[in-house]
Write a protein that holds these residues in place. Structure first.
Motif, PDB file in Angstrom:
ATOM      1  N   TRP A 270     -16.566  -0.893 -18.334  1.00  0.00           N
ATOM      2  CA  TRP A 270     -15.986   0.126 -17.443  1.00  0.00           C
ATOM      3  C   TRP A 270     -16.146   1.518 -18.061  1.00  0.00           C
ATOM      4  N   GLN A 271     -15.869   1.640 -19.342  1.00  0.00           N
ATOM      5  CA  GLN A 271     -16.017   2.935 -20.010  1.00  0.00           C
ATOM      6  C   GLN A 271     -17.487   3.367 -20.036  1.00  0.00           C
ATOM      7  N   ALA A 272     -18.391   2.406 -20.174  1.00  0.00           N
ATOM      8  CA  ALA A 272     -19.821   2.745 -20.177  1.00  0.00           C
ATOM      9  C   ALA A 272     -20.256   3.268 -18.816  1.00  0.00           C
ATOM     10  N   ALA A 276     -21.719   6.930 -18.105  1.00  0.00           N
ATOM     11  CA  ALA A 276     -23.031   7.093 -17.469  1.00  0.00           C
ATOM     12  C   ALA A 276     -22.950   8.071 -16.304  1.00  0.00           C
ATOM     13  N   GLU A 277     -21.863   7.986 -15.528  1.00  0.00           N
ATOM     14  CA  GLU A 277     -21.703   8.923 -14.399  1.00  0.00           C
ATOM     15  C   GLU A 277     -21.565  10.359 -14.915  1.00  0.00           C
ATOM     16  N   GLN A 278     -20.763  10.534 -15.960  1.00  0.00           N
ATOM     17  CA  GLN A 278     -20.582  11.882 -16.499  1.00  0.00           C
ATOM     18  C   GLN A 278     -21.891  12.425 -17.079  1.00  0.00           C
ATOM     19  N   ALA A 279     -22.647  11.587 -17.730  1.00  0.00           N
ATOM     20  CA  ALA A 279     -23.927  12.027 -18.299  1.00  0.00           C
ATOM     21  C   ALA A 279     -24.919  12.381 -17.192  1.00  0.00           C
ATOM     22  N   TYR A 280     -24.889  11.659 -16.090  1.00  0.00           N
ATOM     23  CA  TYR A 280     -25.814  11.946 -14.971  1.00  0.00           C
ATOM     24  C   TYR A 280     -25.531  13.311 -14.380  1.00  0.00           C
ATOM     25  N   HIS A 281     -24.240  13.609 -14.213  1.00  0.00           N
ATOM     26  CA  HIS A 281     -23.883  14.883 -13.570  1.00  0.00           C
ATOM     27  C   HIS A 281     -24.056  16.075 -14.510  1.00  0.00           C
ATOM     28  N   PRO A 287     -34.713  15.925  -5.833  1.00  0.00           N
ATOM     29  CA  PRO A 287     -34.237  15.282  -4.604  1.00  0.00           C
ATOM     30  C   PRO A 287     -34.217  13.752  -4.742  1.00  0.00           C
ATOM     31  N   GLY A 288     -33.380  13.118  -3.941  1.00  0.00           N
ATOM     32  CA  GLY A 288     -33.249  11.656  -3.970  1.00  0.00           C
ATOM     33  C   GLY A 288     -31.784  11.238  -4.031  1.00  0.00           C
ATOM     34  N   ARG A 289     -31.568  10.011  -3.661  1.00  0.00           N
ATOM     35  CA  ARG A 289     -30.197   9.502  -3.645  1.00  0.00           C
ATOM     36  C   ARG A 289     -29.751   9.184  -5.068  1.00  0.00           C
ATOM     37  N   PRO A 290     -28.537   9.662  -5.466  1.00  0.00           N
ATOM     38  CA  PRO A 290     -28.030   9.368  -6.822  1.00  0.00           C
ATOM     39  C   PRO A 290     -27.609   7.896  -6.919  1.00  0.00           C
ATOM     40  N   PRO A 291     -27.487   7.388  -8.142  1.00  0.00           N
ATOM     41  CA  PRO A 291     -27.019   5.998  -8.321  1.00  0.00           C
ATOM     42  C   PRO A 291     -25.619   5.812  -7.750  1.00  0.00           C
ATOM     43  N   ALA A 292     -25.299   4.587  -7.369  1.00  0.00           N
ATOM     44  CA  ALA A 292     -23.979   4.267  -6.784  1.00  0.00           C
ATOM     45  C   ALA A 292     -22.956   4.091  -7.912  1.00  0.00           C
ATOM     46  N   ILE A 297     -18.405   1.636 -10.967  1.00  0.00           N
ATOM     47  CA  ILE A 297     -17.146   1.859 -11.704  1.00  0.00           C
ATOM     48  C   ILE A 297     -16.030   0.990 -11.130  1.00  0.00           C
ATOM     49  N   ASP A 298     -15.997   0.897  -9.767  1.00  0.00           N
ATOM     50  CA  ASP A 298     -14.952   0.057  -9.150  1.00  0.00           C
ATOM     51  C   ASP A 298     -15.106  -1.400  -9.554  1.00  0.00           C
ATOM     52  N   ASP A 299     -16.334  -1.888  -9.563  1.00  0.00           N
ATOM     53  CA  ASP A 299     -16.560  -3.289  -9.974  1.00  0.00           C
ATOM     54  C   ASP A 299     -16.163  -3.510 -11.431  1.00  0.00           C
ATOM     55  N   ALA A 300     -16.556  -2.554 -12.299  1.00  0.00           N
ATOM     56  CA  ALA A 300     -16.233  -2.683 -13.725  1.00  0.00           C
ATOM     57  C   ALA A 300     -14.721  -2.600 -13.946  1.00  0.00           C
ATOM     58  N   LEU A 301     -14.066  -1.693 -13.194  1.00  0.00           N
ATOM     59  CA  LEU A 301     -12.616  -1.581 -13.327  1.00  0.00           C
ATOM     60  C   LEU A 301     -11.916  -2.843 -12.837  1.00  0.00           C
ATOM     61  N   ASN A 302     -12.411  -3.396 -11.748  1.00  0.00           N
ATOM     62  CA  ASN A 302     -11.822  -4.637 -11.231  1.00  0.00           C
ATOM     63  C   ASN A 302     -11.971  -5.772 -12.254  1.00  0.00           C
ATOM     64  N   ASP A 303     -13.167  -5.840 -12.872  1.00  0.00           N
ATOM     65  CA  ASP A 303     -13.365  -6.867 -13.912  1.00  0.00           C
ATOM     66  C   ASP A 303     -12.414  -6.664 -15.090  1.00  0.00           C
ATOM     67  N   PHE A 304     -12.210  -5.380 -15.450  1.00  0.00           N
ATOM     68  CA  PHE A 304     -11.304  -5.090 -16.563  1.00  0.00           C
ATOM     69  C   PHE A 304      -9.862  -5.484 -16.229  1.00  0.00           C
TER      70      PHE A 304
END
Length: 424
Positions: A270-272, A276-281, A287-292, A297-304
């Motif tokens: 989850w922390q990774a 990764a999101e913070q590093a991307y921004h 142009p192009g669609r950014p990663p989801a 993060i929601d999936d990783a948080l749910n797993d945590f």
């Protein structure tokens, strides 16, 4: 019983040797004082009492004890010496023999009560006295055993048996109700035949029937109790708890450790994803669609969160199982510990059933293997008689019927013999 070395006899043609026994000394002092009160000289008084004048001067020159003068004078009389001995024997009997405390507690009692002014309170003195007292108790028990056995009514016994290893192997058997030692026999083997032969010697002449035996699960003891004696066998508390612990403790600990590892790994994922999101921004992108990132993060948080819940559940299961294993010490007992009242067989069966039902539920929740569940089933079976009633229920029934008091007649006889030995 003497609380000092025995006096040494002297012949008529020799000067009397000092008399060390406290009671004899008090009697001689009393006789000398009485003779002097009748108008005789000290020389005539000591001659009549059979004491040397130097011995009398030595006795009278002793420093006065730090105690009230009246009490000090009283303990110098024969009656006072008998009173001191009675207190000393009572202290050893109540504190050491019945209470199970050591000689040092007796020494502490003598110091705190002020009796150390008259009685030696050192450990060596009292340890020697304790040894002599125990020898007289054993001697009296041996001498009175046959007499007491002839008059005792028939009774049933619930015995506890095990081996001790203080100076080689000894087979030990006690009456569980009265704590009377039936057997303490040195042996080179612990087979069923050795146990049965030794117990026959221990019960010789006693009008008793053994209906229940408590021990570990050794094959020799099982055959001795069930086959040779024809009695019910009850697993002792330690081995009952040990069998349950084998089924639960290690597996639940391993499950908790695995859950903790899974929680740490889920938190790291989850922390990774957040990093990764913070590093991307922080970087410019074309142009192009950014990663989801949000979904990741929601999936990783749910797993945590799920891993954290699993770790908490594993910890709770292990803590509850540990508490349940410890609870056998209170439940598997003829008396209800909190209220101090005898348990009926139905109450005992219900409480043991509740413990095992919860342990079985924990085993199912933790998905224990069949091998481990077999250990739990063995422990449950060992706590029951062939009629599916807890073995210790029969002991509870006897206690509730008041048999505990009647089963103490042998040990009461030993107590009486010890009292008699103190008077001699």
């Amino acid at each position: 019983m003497s609380d000092a070395p025995a006096c040494v006899d002297s012949s008529a043609d020799r000067r009397p040797t000092p008399i060390h026994d406290r009671l004899d000394r008090a009697k001689h002092l009393h006789a000398v004082a009485q003779t002097q009160q009748d108008g005789h000289s000290q020389r005539a008084a000591v001659t009549g009492a059979g004491v040397a004048r130097s011995t009398l001067r030595h006795w009278n020159a002793r420093p006065a004890p730090l105690a009230p003068a009246a009490l000090s004078a009283f303990v110098q009389t024969p009656e006072g010496v008998v009173w001191l001995r009675r207190i000393l024997v009572a202290a050893h009997w109540s504190i050491s023999e019945q209470g199970g405390a050591g000689v040092r507690v007796v020494c502490d009692f003598l110091e705190r009560s002020g009796l150390s002014a008259f009685i030696g309170a050192s450990y060596g003195t009292q340890q020697a006295f304790q040894s002599e007292l125990e020898e007289q108790i054993v001697t009296a028990a041996t001498e009175l055993r046959e007499t007491l056995a002839q008059a005792m009514p028939h009774r049933t016994l619930s015995i506890a048996e095990d081996e001790t290893w203080k100076d080689g192997m000894r087979l030990v058997s006690i009456d569980a109700a009265s704590n009377f030692i039936l057997l303490e026999h040195r042996s080179d083997e612990r087979s069923a035949a050795a146990w049965t032969q030794a117990l026959e010697g221990g019960l010789e002449g006693l009008n008793v029937t053994v209906v229940q035996g408590t021990s570990d699960e050794a094959k020799g003891l099982l055959a001795h109790i069930q086959r040779d004696l024809g009695a019910h066998h009850s697993t002792d508390l330690f081995h009952l708890q040990h069998e349950v612990s084998q089924a639960m403790s290690l597996s639940l600990k391993r499950a908790e450790q695995q859950a903790e590892t899974a929680e740490v790994e889920a938190k790291a994922r989850w922390q990774a994803e957040c990093a990764a999101e913070q590093a991307y921004h922080r970087r410019r992108h074309g142009p192009g669609r950014p990663p989801a990132f949000a979904a990741r993060i929601d999936d990783a948080l749910n797993d945590f969160v799920q891993a954290s819940l699993a770790r908490e559940q594993a910890h709770a299961r292990r803590a509850e199982a540990k508490a349940l294993i410890g609870a056998f010490g209170e439940v598997d007992h003829p008396y209800e510990i909190q209220q101090g009242q005898a348990q009926s067989p139905e109450q005992l069966q219900a409480r043991l059933g509740t413990l095992f039902a919860r342990l079985e539920a924990i085993a199912e929740e933790a998905d224990l293997s069949e091998r481990l569940c077999a250990h739990l089933a063995k422990a449950k079976l060992s706590s029951r008689s062939p009629g599916s009633v807890p073995i210790c229920s029969s002991a509870a029934a006897r206690v509730s019927r008041g048999a505990t008091a009647s089963s103490r007649s042998i040990s009461t006889g030993i107590t009486d013999s010890a009292r008699a030995s103190r008077r001699s």
